[in-house]
Design a protein around this motif. Structure first.
Motif, short mmCIF file in Angstrom:
data_model
loop_
_atom_site.label_atom_id
_atom_site.label_comp_id
_atom_site.label_asym_id
_atom_site.label_seq_id
_atom_site.Cartn_x
_atom_site.Cartn_y
_atom_site.Cartn_z
N VAL A 1 0.97 -1.35 -0.08
CA VAL A 1 0.08 0.10 0.18
C VAL A 1 0.96 1.20 0.03
O VAL A 1 1.96 1.41 0.84
N MET A 2 0.70 2.08 -0.96
CA MET A 2 1.51 3.26 -1.22
C MET A 2 0.53 4.55 -1.14
O MET A 2 -0.36 4.54 -1.70
N HIS A 3 0.58 5.22 -0.11
CA HIS A 3 -0.34 6.34 0.14
C HIS A 3 0.49 7.70 0.26
O HIS A 3 1.34 7.94 1.11
N ASP A 4 -0.06 8.88 -0.15
CA ASP A 4 0.45 10.09 0.00
C ASP A 4 -0.54 11.20 -0.08
O ASP A 4 -1.50 11.29 -0.81
N GLY A 5 -0.77 11.74 1.08
CA GLY A 5 -1.81 12.72 1.51
C GLY A 5 -1.72 13.79 0.72
O GLY A 5 -1.33 14.28 -0.17
N ILE A 6 -2.56 14.80 1.38
CA ILE A 6 -3.15 16.23 0.49
C ILE A 6 -1.88 17.25 0.93
O ILE A 6 -1.99 18.29 0.07
N PHE A 7 -1.13 16.97 1.81
CA PHE A 7 0.05 17.98 2.01
C PHE A 7 0.94 17.96 0.99
O PHE A 7 1.48 16.84 0.69
N PRO A 8 1.80 19.07 0.71
CA PRO A 8 2.64 18.92 -0.42
C PRO A 8 3.92 18.28 0.07
O PRO A 8 4.04 17.81 1.36
N THR A 9 4.81 17.56 -0.58
CA THR A 9 6.00 16.65 -0.45
C THR A 9 5.31 15.51 0.12
O THR A 9 4.00 15.29 -0.05
N ASN A 10 6.30 14.60 0.59
CA ASN A 10 5.73 13.53 1.16
C ASN A 10 5.55 13.30 2.68
O ASN A 10 5.90 12.23 3.31
#
Length: 360
Positions: free
Chosen positions: A53-62
């Motif tokens: 599972v790879m998830h990146d949220g709504i904030f810029p950058t990781n």
């Protein structure tokens, strides 16, 4: 607008920007992938799988990301007409980062919400630009949200292995044994850091301040469990008996170590030794052991009368040695009276009376 820096002022229209907050955030992404292989024959089966599972949220950058990798294997094997076994083992690797919320100069969201509607947040993205750094940021009461996002951070890494093995042996037709052994071990590493916020220059008298902070923590958890069961199942004419006698052992161990320090000497160097202050350190150790014996007896007569009796006694290490044993029995009885008195079915198709008494 803002401060004069190097004899230069910026100019912009005093007009509200409809999407100045929206343009700060990214579109979140989430990916799930998995692959599995299975097979076997009459004696042996197996199953292997991998997933991530790879998830990146709504904030810029990781800075608000989550990654999880999992490997799983399980199978069964029939050694003989009396002996069979099954197993399961799993490995999980997790890594995640989060963005602090709330109030104060260390909250990215708080700084975004305090940005006036006529200022484009995208213009603040380059924190090395002379108007966007700590010394020349336009406000005495807020911090560039990109500075917090890029300079502060945290990481949380966890490795976990868990699984079990079952052995089943049929001694005779009505008598069988089961042994189940299981374990769950995890190791977690957490690190958090906050950059120094001490403006100078035009913001020498700013109301925001952060001396810098670093904290690290390590946590080890282990749970071991074993069950041994003796099962007796027999039919005597219209009477059916199913009896179980068993033993259970469960042990949980947790060990954690943490340390933190404030007032960083060298900005941007996030190590516990980077301070003249003495780090605060803590350590804890917990072990709990539970040993139990239990039994149950299920009897039914003509599938009309049913009686279930249970009993269990546990010894817990969390209680005083002289009073660490507790016993809780129970009995449950029921009867399908519409089968005993068929005439009742004329107006009631099905009826059952049940009574239970349990000590907890």
């Amino acid at each position: 607008w803002g401060y004069e820096v190097d004899n230069t002022l910026r100019v912009k229209p005093y007009v509200g920007l409809t999407n100045n907050v929206r343009e700060f955030f990214d579109t979140g992404e989430n990916y799930n992938n998995s692959i599995s292989i299975s097979g076997g024959n009459e004696q042996t089966t197996y199953y292997l799988s991998y997933s991530n599972v790879m998830h990146d949220g709504i904030f810029p950058t990781n800075s608000d990301s989550y990654n999880r990798h999992a490997i799983s294997a399980r199978g069964t094997h029939i050694t003989s007409s009396r002996l069979s076994s099954s197993y399961s083992i799993n490995y999980i690797k997790k890594n995640n980062k989060s963005v602090p919320t709330g109030q104060g100069e260390n909250s990215v969201y708080n700084q975004v919400m305090q940005t006036p509607r006529d200022i484009s947040l995208l213009e603040l993205k380059d924190i090395d630009r002379k108007w966007n750094n700590l010394d020349n940021y336009y406000s005495l009461y807020t911090v560039n949200p990109y500075y917090i996002l890029k300079k502060n951070g945290n990481t949380n890494n966890e490795d976990r292995v868990y699984g079990s093995i079952d052995l089943d042996y049929i001694l005779a037709d009505p008598l069988s044994f089961k042994l189940r052994l299981g374990g769950d071990v995890s190791n977690e590493q957490l690190k958090q850091w906050r950059a120094v916020i001490e403006p100078g220059g035009n913001n020498e008298f700013a109301a925001v301040f952060e001396p810098g902070r670093v904290s690290e923590a390590s946590s080890y958890r282990m749970q071991l469990n074993s069950d041994f069961l003796i099962n007796y199942n027999k039919q005597f004419g219209n009477l059916s008996i199913d009896a179980i006698i068993g033993h259970n052992l469960n042990q949980r161990t947790v060990k954690s170590i943490s340390a933190s320090v404030n007032d960083l000497t060298i900005p941007g160097f996030f190590q516990l030794k980077n301070s003249s202050e003495t780090p605060f350190a803590g350590e804890s150790f917990l072990r709990r052991r539970l040993v139990g014996i239990f039994s149950s007896l299920d009897m039914s007569y003509k599938s009309i009368l049913f009686v279930t009796m249970t009993a269990r006694n546990d010894w817990s290490s969390t209680l005083p040695v002289e009073n660490n044993s507790f016993f809780y029995p129970g009995i449950n009885a029921s009867v399908i009276f519409t089968e005993l008195v068929p005439e009742v079915k004329k107006f009631l198709p099905y009826g059952k009376i049940r009574a239970a008494l349990t000590r907890v």
